[in-house]
Design an enzyme around this catalytic site. Structure first.
Site, PDB file in Angstrom:
ATOM      1  N   SER A 160      16.814 -33.650  -4.692  1.00  0.00           N
ATOM      2  CA  SER A 160      17.671 -33.570  -3.102  1.00  0.00           C
ATOM      3  C   SER A 160      17.950 -32.071  -2.960  1.00  0.00           C
ATOM      4  CB  SER A 160      18.320 -33.917  -2.833  1.00  0.00           C
ATOM      5  OG  SER A 160      19.609 -34.235  -1.768  1.00  0.00           O
ATOM      6  N   THR A 165      10.039 -31.626   1.117  1.00  0.00           N
ATOM      7  CA  THR A 165       9.411 -32.247   2.269  1.00  0.00           C
ATOM      8  C   THR A 165       9.256 -31.074   3.156  1.00  0.00           C
ATOM      9  OG1 THR A 165      11.193 -33.862   2.450  1.00  0.00           O
ATOM     10  CG2 THR A 165      10.283 -33.369   4.910  1.00  0.00           C
ATOM     11  N   SER A 213      17.489 -35.250   4.719  1.00  0.00           N
ATOM     12  CA  SER A 213      17.162 -35.688   3.375  1.00  0.00           C
ATOM     13  C   SER A 213      16.515 -36.809   3.424  1.00  0.00           C
ATOM     14  CB  SER A 213      18.561 -35.873   2.569  1.00  0.00           C
ATOM     15  OG  SER A 213      18.448 -36.398   1.051  1.00  0.00           O
ATOM     16  N   GLY A 437      14.400 -37.123  -3.699  1.00  0.00           N
ATOM     17  CA  GLY A 437      15.024 -36.236  -5.443  1.00  0.00           C
ATOM     18  C   GLY A 437      15.362 -36.854  -5.642  1.00  0.00           C
TER      19      GLY A 437
HETATM   20  N1  LIG Z   1       9.914 -22.928   1.690  1.00  0.00           N
HETATM   21  C1  LIG Z   1      11.400 -22.700   2.578  1.00  0.00           C
HETATM   22  N2  LIG Z   1      11.629 -22.088   4.131  1.00  0.00           N
HETATM   23  C2  LIG Z   1      12.588 -22.555   4.843  1.00  0.00           C
HETATM   24  N3  LIG Z   1      13.163 -23.589   4.151  1.00  0.00           N
HETATM   25  C3  LIG Z   1      13.715 -24.391   3.083  1.00  0.00           C
HETATM   26  C4  LIG Z   1      12.261 -23.531   2.459  1.00  0.00           C
HETATM   27  N4  LIG Z   1      12.344 -24.758   1.562  1.00  0.00           N
HETATM   28  C5  LIG Z   1      13.571 -25.723   1.883  1.00  0.00           C
HETATM   29  N5  LIG Z   1      14.218 -25.000   2.993  1.00  0.00           N
HETATM   30  C6  LIG Z   1      15.365 -25.496   3.860  1.00  0.00           C
HETATM   31  O1  LIG Z   1      16.145 -26.348   2.659  1.00  0.00           O
HETATM   32  C7  LIG Z   1      15.887 -27.663   3.517  1.00  0.00           C
HETATM   33  C8  LIG Z   1      15.708 -29.166   2.823  1.00  0.00           C
HETATM   34  O2  LIG Z   1      14.656 -28.940   2.217  1.00  0.00           O
HETATM   35  P1  LIG Z   1      13.916 -30.305   2.415  1.00  0.00           P
HETATM   36  O3  LIG Z   1      14.120 -30.763   2.834  1.00  0.00           O
HETATM   37  O4  LIG Z   1      12.064 -30.224   2.299  1.00  0.00           O
HETATM   38  O5  LIG Z   1      14.535 -30.916   0.834  1.00  0.00           O
HETATM   39  P2  LIG Z   1      13.644 -32.125   0.116  1.00  0.00           P
HETATM   40  O6  LIG Z   1      13.327 -31.521  -1.376  1.00  0.00           O
HETATM   41  O7  LIG Z   1      12.771 -32.602   0.338  1.00  0.00           O
HETATM   42  O8  LIG Z   1      15.076 -32.551  -0.440  1.00  0.00           O
HETATM   43  P3  LIG Z   1      15.364 -34.350  -0.581  1.00  0.00           P
HETATM   44  O9  LIG Z   1      15.185 -35.252  -1.782  1.00  0.00           O
HETATM   45  O10 LIG Z   1      16.506 -34.634   0.217  1.00  0.00           O
HETATM   46  O11 LIG Z   1      14.510 -34.709   0.748  1.00  0.00           O
HETATM   47  C9  LIG Z   1      15.182 -27.903   4.668  1.00  0.00           C
HETATM   48  O12 LIG Z   1      15.708 -29.098   5.984  1.00  0.00           O
HETATM   49  C10 LIG Z   1      15.366 -26.039   5.317  1.00  0.00           C
HETATM   50  O13 LIG Z   1      16.270 -26.205   5.590  1.00  0.00           O
HETATM   51 MG   LIG Z   2      13.092 -34.310   1.612  1.00  0.00          MG
END
Ligand SMILES: Nc1ncnc2c1ncn2[C@@H]1O[C@H](COP(=O)(O)OP(=O)(O)OP(=O)(O)O)[C@@H](O)[C@H]1O
Ligand SMILES: [Mg+2]
Length: 1176
Positions: A160, A165, A213, A437
Site C-alpha cells: 500500500s 494507482t 489508498s 496492495g
Molecule cells: N510516480 C510517482 N510520482 C509521484 N508521486 C507518486 C508516484 N507514485 C506514487 N506517488 C505518490 O505516492 C502516493 C501513493 O501512490 P498510490 O496511490 O499509487 O499507491 P498504491 O500502491 O496504489 O497504494 P494502495 O495499495 O494503498 O492503493 C500517491 O498519491 C503519490 O502521492
Molecule cells: Mg492504489
C-alpha cells in the site's frame, strides 16, 4: 514469459552513458517551467517542455554508478539491488528494469519526465535506446498487441502506497495519448481517464499507509479495434472495503466522497442534504481526521461531478447519488440506548433526516433498526416473526444498512462507467490490474485477510510465469540449466483457498453456514475449527484472539472480530424490503433483489466471492501476454529522497527480485517452437523461403549460420529454439526487417509506377489551378512527379527528432529564407499536417557538444495561422508567407507550386478553407523584432530583367528582384513529363554510401540550380558573411559555399559620418571586395546551416560586372593585454554569441580574421562582432 514476448527483452541492452532525467530550463517568463498535477487523473504533467535538456545530453561521457537493468549488476544480492535502487532514486531515476520487468520506486514527488515530449520519445522507440520508463512498458504492450494480435495485461503490484494507482494512470494516459481515433474513440478515452477521479472518490480513502489508498481492487481492460483505437472498456472491481463506512482506524478517513460532498456542495445542496461540518457526523468523527495533506476536497468534488457528467449520469441521478451519500452520514448519527434488553433509538429526531433522504418513513426506519424479522418454520409452514434487538445488535443493523447502501452505490458507479464505454467488439485488449496492495496494520481484520490473499494470488502468477514455468521449460526442453531456488508461495495460497483439505476460507464458510442469526460465538468457533484443521500448517499460527499467517510478504496477525459476520455479508431481508418501498426510484433500483421467503440456498459469502473473483482474474490474466510492474515504497514518511534501507530490502526480498534477476541472467531472452521460428525467419535465406521442407533443426541451423549467429547464442531444445541475448534477437529481427524492406521497395516501386500517372495528373492540375492566369511559369515547371519530402526527413535523425513523431511530413525542401538584411539563410522547410517548421542550424555553446553545429527549429507556424501567401506575377520562386498576428517570412522556395498545393490541401482538409494567394509585383512585409536592429517594414519589388534566373539587389529596406519573362501565365504544363531522378528515393536511401557522398546528411538536390557543392561542414568560425553593402546585386545562380565567418566592417563611432570605402586587403580566400561602412554596425548573422551556399563576398556581383571583391581583413594590432571594451551594446542573435552592453570589458580569447572574435564575459564564452569592440 510467453514465447513471443521477445520485444520486452530489448531492455536488456544497457543504454550506454544515457541518463534520463531532464533539467528544466527557465521559461521565457523568467520562471521555472510549470509543473502541475493534472487533477483529472493525478498524473503529473509538465506544461512547458520548451528547451528542455536531457541529462544524457548534457552529461554524456560521465561514468554511470548504477545500472538501468539489474540483470547487469555485478553482484546479485539483495543489498546490491537495494543499493542500486537507492542511488537511482537519489538521482531521481525511479525506474529500473529486470529484463522485461519494471521496478518502480515511489519518488513521493512530481518528476518532470512525464510530459508530451516523453510520450513522443517512447513511441515505437527501441527500448535499449531510451532509459527505463513506464511509458516503455506501455508502448511495448500497445505495440505487441497490434503486431502479435494478442491481448496484453500489466500486473502492478506492491504494498500500500508503493505507487500502483499512479502507475496505472500513467499507463492509461500514455495509451490514450498514442492511440488515434475519431469522436467516439475520444469519448471512450475520456471515459477511461475520467473513471479514475470518479472511482477514487468513492473507492479510495486516506489510510495511515497512503493518503489516497485504493480500498477496492480494479482490473480495467481497454478494448481496441484492430487498428489500435480504444473502442471500449470494462472495469471489474473487487471487494470494496465497505466496513470503512462505519469503522475508522486511528488517523484514517472514510471514503473521499464524504469529505468532498461536505466541502464542495453548493449551499442549496447543503441545505437539502442537511450538511454541516464533518465533525458532526459520527461516521467521520471517530478518527478525528478530516483533512489530507495536498488534497483539496472541494476541488476534487468538482472533478467528481465532472466525471459523473462524462459518464452520462444525469443531474437528477447525480443528485440521487449524493442524497444517498448524505443519508449514510446522517444514519451514522442514530444512536441507541437499551431498556429491558431491548434497543431504543435515543433521539428519534435523528431518524428524520436519513428517512427523508432515503424516501422512507422515519418510524419504519426506527422500527427496523431495533428489530428484525426471522423466517421460522412450524410444522412445515413457514412464518415470519419480529424479534427485538439489543443495542449492540441495533448498532450492527444500522452499520450493515449503511454499508449495504454504500456498496450498492459503488457497484452502480462502476456499472455506469462500464455502460459508458461498452462495446460489442472484444478483439484486443490491454488490461491494467491495480489492486489494493499487501497491507499490515496494527489490527488486521477480514478485509486485510482478503486483500492479502489476493496479493498472494498475484505473487503466484508472477512466480508461475517468471520463475517456475521458465525453469521447468528449460528442463523439459533439455536445455543446459542450473536450477535457481525461490520461495513458492503456493503453500500459502493453498492454506487460504484450498477446498480439499479445507483451507481457511472453506472453514470460515462452514462456520457461517451453521451460525445462528445473531452471530454470537461464531468467531471463536471458527478459530477452534481452524486449529483442528490447519493448525499444523507451518504458515499458520493461532493466538488468543486470532491467527497469524506467514505471507510471502511477511507475517500478519488477524484479529477475529466479526470475521464470520463480515464473511456472511448479508443485508437482512426486511431492510431490503424497506428500501424497495422507498419513494425514490433510484434507491429502489439499487435493491432489485428477489426475496425468497424460506429459501434454503446459502447466500454467497464474501470469502467465496473474492476467491472466485481472484481465480477468474488469474484465468483472465493468464490468457493475456503479461507484463509486470513491481512498485517499491522507499519509506513510510511519504517524503521524497527519504530511504528506509530495511524497508526496501524487505520488499526486494519478498518480491523475489533477486531470484528474478538470476533466472533472467541465466536464461534465454527468446524462445519459439521450431515451426514458428522457421515461419518468421524463413525470409532470411533463399533456401528457406517461402517454406523449408527439410528437417526443422537443420533449417534453423541453416538460417543461423547464414546470418553468422554466434553458436553460443542459441540452443535447440526438443521443440523450441532458444536465443540467449536480446542483441542476438535484434540481429535476427533486423535481418528480417531488411529483407522485408527490400521486398517492400520492389512492391512500392511497381505500385508507384502504376499509379503515379493518375496521381501526377491530378496533382498537377491542382497545383496549376493555383497559379493559372496569375503567375508566369518556368518552362517545364510542373512537368514532374510530386514527391513531397525532398529532404528525406525520416532518415535524417537530427531533423526528424525535432518533429513530433505523430506529425506526418507532407512536404520538405531546403529553401532560402531572407533575413532582415535580405541575406539568404538556408532552412529546411518542413510542412506537416499541423505545422510548418523552418529548421536551421546553430553551434552548441556549452557542454560536451560545444562547438558542434546542431539543428534547431527556427520558426514554427501552426497551419491555421498561415493567413495568406504573396507571390509575384513573374516566374520567380519568392513566396511571402503571412502569419496571423505575427511577422511574415520571405522565402525562396524552388518547388513553390507544389508547396502551395500541399499547404492549400492541408488547410482545406483541416480547416475547410483555401489559402488566399496574392499576386503583386511590389509588396511590403514586417520582419521579426529581435533586439537591436530588428523589426521594421521591408519592401520587395519585382522588375523585368533579362535572365530567367533572378538577380537580387537591395537598397536600404528594399529588395529588388529582376527576372526575365517566363511562359505566359495562361500556359498549361506540358503533357510531356520531365524525367527527374527519383530524388525522394535518393533522399531516403540509407547506408554508408549515402553518408559518404553527402556527409552533411542532406539529400542530393534534383534541380540544377540546387546542385551546389556541399557545405564543408561546421565552420570553426561560425556564421555566414553579413551582407552589409547596399546597392549590390547578386544572383542565386552562382552561389558558392560559405567558407567561414564573415569579415565585417568595424563600426564607426556614433555621430561620425560614414567613412566610405574601407581599406582593401587581399583576402586569402577570394577576390577583393570593397565594402562601404554601414551605420549602425551590422550584427553578424547566424551560423551557416549545413550545405548552405549562402551569399559570400565572392558570390556578390555588381550590377553589370564580375563578382565583387571580398572585404579586407580588419587590420588591428595584436593585443598585448587580451581585453576589449564594448563600444556599443549588442544582443546575441544566436546561441553561440555573447550579449554585452556598452562599456563592458570582455576577455579576448581569440581573434578571427572573419571579424567574429571569441570573448569571455562573466564566465560565458561566445562570439562577438569585432566591430563592436575596442581593444584595451
Ligand atoms: N510516480 C510517482 N510520482 C509521484 N508521486 C507518486 C508516484 N507514485 C506514487 N506517488 C505518490 O505516492 C502516493 C501513493 O501512490 P498510490 O496511490 O499509487 O499507491 P498504491 O500502491 O496504489 O497504494 P494502495 O495499495 O494503498 O492503493 C500517491 O498519491 C503519490 O502521492
Ligand atoms: Mg492504489
Amino acid at each position: 514469459m510467453s514465447e513471443g514476448d521477445y520485444r520486452h527483452q530489448s531492455r536488456h541492452k544497457p543504454s550506454k552513458n544515457m541518463k534520463f532525467f531532464k533539467k528544466e530550463a527557465p521559461n521565457p517568463q523568467g520562471g521555472r517551467s510549470k509543473k502541475g498535477v493534472n487533477h483529472n487523473n493525478n498524473v503529473p504533467v509538465i506544461e512547458d517542455s520548451r528547451k528542455q535538456v536531457y541529462h544524457w545530453q548534457s552529461e554524456g561521457g560521465t561514468k554511470k554508478s548504477t545500472v538501468d537493468d539489474m540483470v547487469l549488476l555485478t553482484k546479485i544480492t539483495e543489498s546490491a539491488i537495494t543499493d542500486n535502487l537507492k542511488k537511482r532514486l537519489m538521482e531521481d531515476k525511479i525506474y529500473t528494469y529486470i529484463g522485461p520487468v519494471l521496478v518502480a520506486v515511489n519518488p513521493f514527488k512530481q518528476l518532470p519526465y512525464f510530459g508530451s515530449r516523453e510520450i513522443e520519445m517512447y513511441q515505437g522507440a527501441a527500448q535499449y535506446e531510451v532509459p527505463p520508463h513506464i511509458y516503455a512498458v506501455a508502448d511495448t504492450m500497445y505495440r505487441n498487441m497490434l503486431i502479435d494480435n494478442d491481448s496484453q495485461c500489466v500486473i502492478i503490484s506492491g504494498e500500500s502506497g508503493a505507487g500502483k494507482t499512479v502507475s496505472a494512470k500513467f499507463i492509461m494516459n500514455y495509451i490514450t495519448k498514442v492511440s488515434g481515433g475519431g469522436t467516439r474513440v475520444q469519448e471512450v478515452k475520456n471515459v477511461i481517464l475520467e473513471s479514475n477521479p470518479l472511482l477514487e472518490a468513492f473507492g479510495n480513502a486516506k489510510t495511515i499507509r497512503n493518503n489516497n489508498s485504493s480500498r477496492f481492487g480494479k482490473y480495467i481492460e481497454i478494448q481496441f479495434s484492430r487498428g489500435g483505437e480504444p473502442i471500449g472498456g470494462k472495469i471489474s472491481n473487487f471487494l470494496l472495503e465497505k466496513s470503512r463506512v462505519h469503522s475508522l482506524n486511528e488517523r484514517e478517513r472514510n471514503f473521499h466522497i464524504f469529505y468532498q460532498l461536505i466541502s464542495g456542495a453548493s449551499s442549496e445542496m447543503k441545505e437539502s442534504f442537511g450538511l454541516t461540518t464533518p465533525d458532526y457526523y459520527s461516521y467521520l468523527s471517530q478518527s478525528g481526521v478530516y483533512r489530507v495533506d495536498g488534497t483539496n476536497d472541494a476541488h476534487d468534488f468538482q472533478e467528481t461531478l465532472r466525471a459523473m457528467q462524462v459518464m452520462g449520469i444525469t443531474n437528477e441521478v447525480q443528485n440521487d447519488i449524493l442524497t444517498i451519500v448524505a443519508a449514510i452520514l446522517h444514519m451514522g448519527n442514530i444512536s441507541f440506548g437499551e431498556e429491558n434488553n431491548q434497543a431504543q433509538v435515543l433521539d428519534p429526531g435523528y431518524l428524520e433526516y436519513p428517512a427523508y433522504l432515503l424516501g422512507i418513513d422515519s418510524q419504519k426506519l426506527g422500527h427496523k433498526l431495533v428489530s428484525r424479522v426471522f423466517d421460522s418454520k412450524w410444522g412445515g409452514k413457514s412464518d415470519r416473526i419480529d424479534v427485538t434487538l439489543n443495542s449492540e445488535q441495533a448498532q450492527f443493523t444500522r452499520d450493515a444498512w449503511a454499508k449495504g447502501l454504500y456498496s450498492r452505490l459503488f457497484d452502480y458507479v462502476v456499472e455506469t462507467v462500464n455502460k459508458a464505454m461498452v462495446t460489442d467488439s472484444n478483439q484486443l485488449s490491454i488490461g491494467i490490474l491495480d489492486i489494493y496492495g499487501f497491507e499490515i496494520f496494527g489490527r488486521n481484520g477480514f478485509e486485510q485477510f482478503c486483500i492479502n490473499y489476493v496479493n498472494e494470488k498475484l505473487q503466484q502468477i508472477f512466480i508461475e510465469l517468471t520463475l517456475r514455468s521458465e525453469q521447468e521449460e528449460y528442463q523439459a526442453e533439455g536445455i543446459q540449466w542450473s536450477p535457481i531456488e525461490y520461495f513458492d508461495n503456493k503453500v500459502v495460497c493453498d492454506l487460504i483457498e484450498s477446498k480439499r483439505p479445507p483451507g481457511i476460507m472453506c472453514i470460515l464458510d462452514d462456520t457461517c453456514a451453521t451460525m445462528s442469526a445473531v452471530s454470537q460465538g461464531a468467531d471463536e468457533d471458527f478459530l477452534r475449527k481452524m486449529e483442528s484443521q490447519v493448525g499444523s500448517n507451518p504458515h499458520y499460527q493461532k493466538f488468543s484472539n486470532g491467527f497469524v499467517i506467514k505471507h510471502y510478504a511477511g507475517s500478519v496477525s488477524y484479529h477475529l472480530d466479526s470475521f464470520c459476520e463480515k464473511n456472511r455479508d448479508v443485508l437482512f431481508q426486511d431492510i431490503i424490503e424497506v428500501m424497495q418501498g422507498s419513494s425514490n426510484a433510484f434507491i429502489r433500483s439499487l435493491f432489485p433483489d428477489v426475496i425468497q421467503v424460506g429459501s434454503k440456498s446459502r447466500p454467497t459469502t464474501a470469502g467465496t466471492k473474492i476467491r472466485t473473483q481472484a481465480n477468474e482474474l488469474v484465468t483472465t490474466l493468464t490468457k493475456c501476454v503479461p507484463h509486470y510492474i513491481r512498485c517499491i515504497k522507499p519509506n513510510e514518511s511519504k517524503k521524497p529522497h527519504d530511504w528506509d534501507d530495511q524497508m526496501v530490502k524487505h520488499q526486494v526480498e519478498y518480491l523475489g527480485l533477486k531470484e528474478n534477476i538470476k533466472v533472467k541472467r541465466a536464461g534465454f531472452a527468446y524462445r519459439r517452437p521450431f515451426d514458428k521460428f522457421l515461419q518468421r525467419y524463413a525470409v532470411l535465406t533463399k533456401e528457406t523461403f517461402p517454406a523449408w521442407h527439410g528437417d526443422p533443426i537443420q533449417g534453423i541451423h541453416f538460417i543461423m549460420r547464414n546470418i553468422n549467429m554466434d553458436p553460443g547464442q542459441y540452443q535447440i531444445g526438443r521443440t523450441k529454439v532458444f536465443v540467449k541475448d536480446p542483441e542476438s534477437l535484434y540481429m535476427l529481427e533486423e535481418c528480417r526487417e531488411r529483407k522485408f524492406d527490400h521486398y517492400a521497395r520492389v512492391i512500392q516501386k511497381t505500385f508507384r509506377k502504376y499509379f503515379s500517372n493518375q496521381r501526377y495528373l491530378k496533382e498537377r492540375q491542382e497545383a496549376s489551378r493555383l497559379v493559372h492566369n496569375r503567375k508566369e511559369r518556368r518552362s517545364n515547371s510542373l512537368n514532374r512527379n510530386f514527391y513531397g519530402d525532398y529532404i528525406g526527413v525520416e532518415y535524417k535523425q537530427r531533423i526528424s527528432s525535432l518533429i513530433p513523431r505523430r506529425e506526418k511530413v507532407e512536404f520538405a525542401l531546403t529553401v532560402d529564407k531572407f533575413d532582415r538584411r535580405f541575406r539568404r539563410m538556408k532552412r529546411d522547410l518542413i510542412l506537416t499536417k499541423t505545422n510548418l517548421y523552418l529548421v536551421g542550424r546553430v553551434k552548441v555553446q556549452k557542454g560536451p557538444e560545444k562547438g558542434k553545429v546542431v539543428d534547431i527549429i527556427k520558426r514554427k507556424i501552426e497551419l491555421e495561422n498561415i493567413s495568406q501567401a504573396t507571390l509575384s506575377t513573374f516566374q520567380d520562386d519568392i513566396v511571402l508567407l503571412h502569419v496571423r498576428n505575427d511577422y511574415e517570412s520571405l522565402l525562396d522556395i524552388r518547388l513553390k507550386t507544389e508547396f502551395l498545393m500541399v499547404l492549400n490541401r492541408k488547410l482545406k482538409e483541416r480547416f475547410n478553407k483555401e489559402l488566399p494567394l496574392n499576386f503583386v509585383n511590389s509588396f511590403e512585409y514586417r520582419v521579426r523584432k529581435t533586439g537591436w536592429g530588428g523589426g521594421g517594414v521591408k519592401k520587395v519589388m519585382f522588375v523585368e530583367g533579362n535572365t530567367s534566373e533572378p538577380t537580387f539587389s537591395s537598397s536600404g529596406s528594399c529588395l529588388t528582384v529582376r527576372i526575365g519573362h517566363g511562359l505566359p501565365s495562361s500556359s498549361e504544363p506540358g503533357l510531356q513529363r520531365v524525367i527527374t531522378p527519383d530524388i525522394r528515393m535518393l533522399a531516403n536511401k540509407k547506408g554508408p554510401s549515402m553518408a559518404k557522398s553527402h556527409s552533411n546528411g542532406h539529400a542530393p538536390r534534383m534541380l540544377n540550380r540546387d546542385q551546389r557543392p556541399p557545405y564543408p561542414g561546421p565552420s570553426p568560425s561560425g556564421p555566414r558573411p553579413a551582407l552589409i553593402n547596399t546597392g549590390h546585386s547578386y544572383s542565386t545562380g552562382s552561389r558558392t559555399p560559405d567558407m567561414g565567418r564573415p569579415r565585417i566592417e568595424p563600426p564607426r563611432l556614433p555621430g561620425m559620418a560614414p567613412t566610405g570605402v574601407h581599406k582593401i586587403t587581399k583576402s586569402p580566400s577570394g577576390p577583393q571586395f570593397r565594402l562601404p561602412v554601414s551605420n549602425p554596425p551590422p550584427p553578424p548573422s547566424e551560423p551557416p546551416p549545413a550545405d548552405t551556399p549562402t551569399i559570400t563576398p565572392g558570390t556578390l556581383r555588381s550590377r553589370n560586372g564580375p563578382p565583387l571583391p571580398t572585404r579586407p581583413d580588419i587590420n588591428r594590432p595584436k593585443p598585448r593585454i587580451p581585453q576589449v571594451r564594448a563600444l556599443y551594446s549588442y544582443d546575441a542573435h544566436d546561441t553561440d554569441e555573447l550579449s554585452f552592453v556598452e562599456g563592458d570589458t570582455l576577455q579576448l580569447v581569440r581573434e578571427d580574421a572573419s571579424g567574429w572574435w571569441t570573448c569571455k564575459l562573466r564566465g560565458s564564452q561566445g562570439f562577438c562582432p569585432a566591430n563592436y569592440l575596442e581593444k584595451i
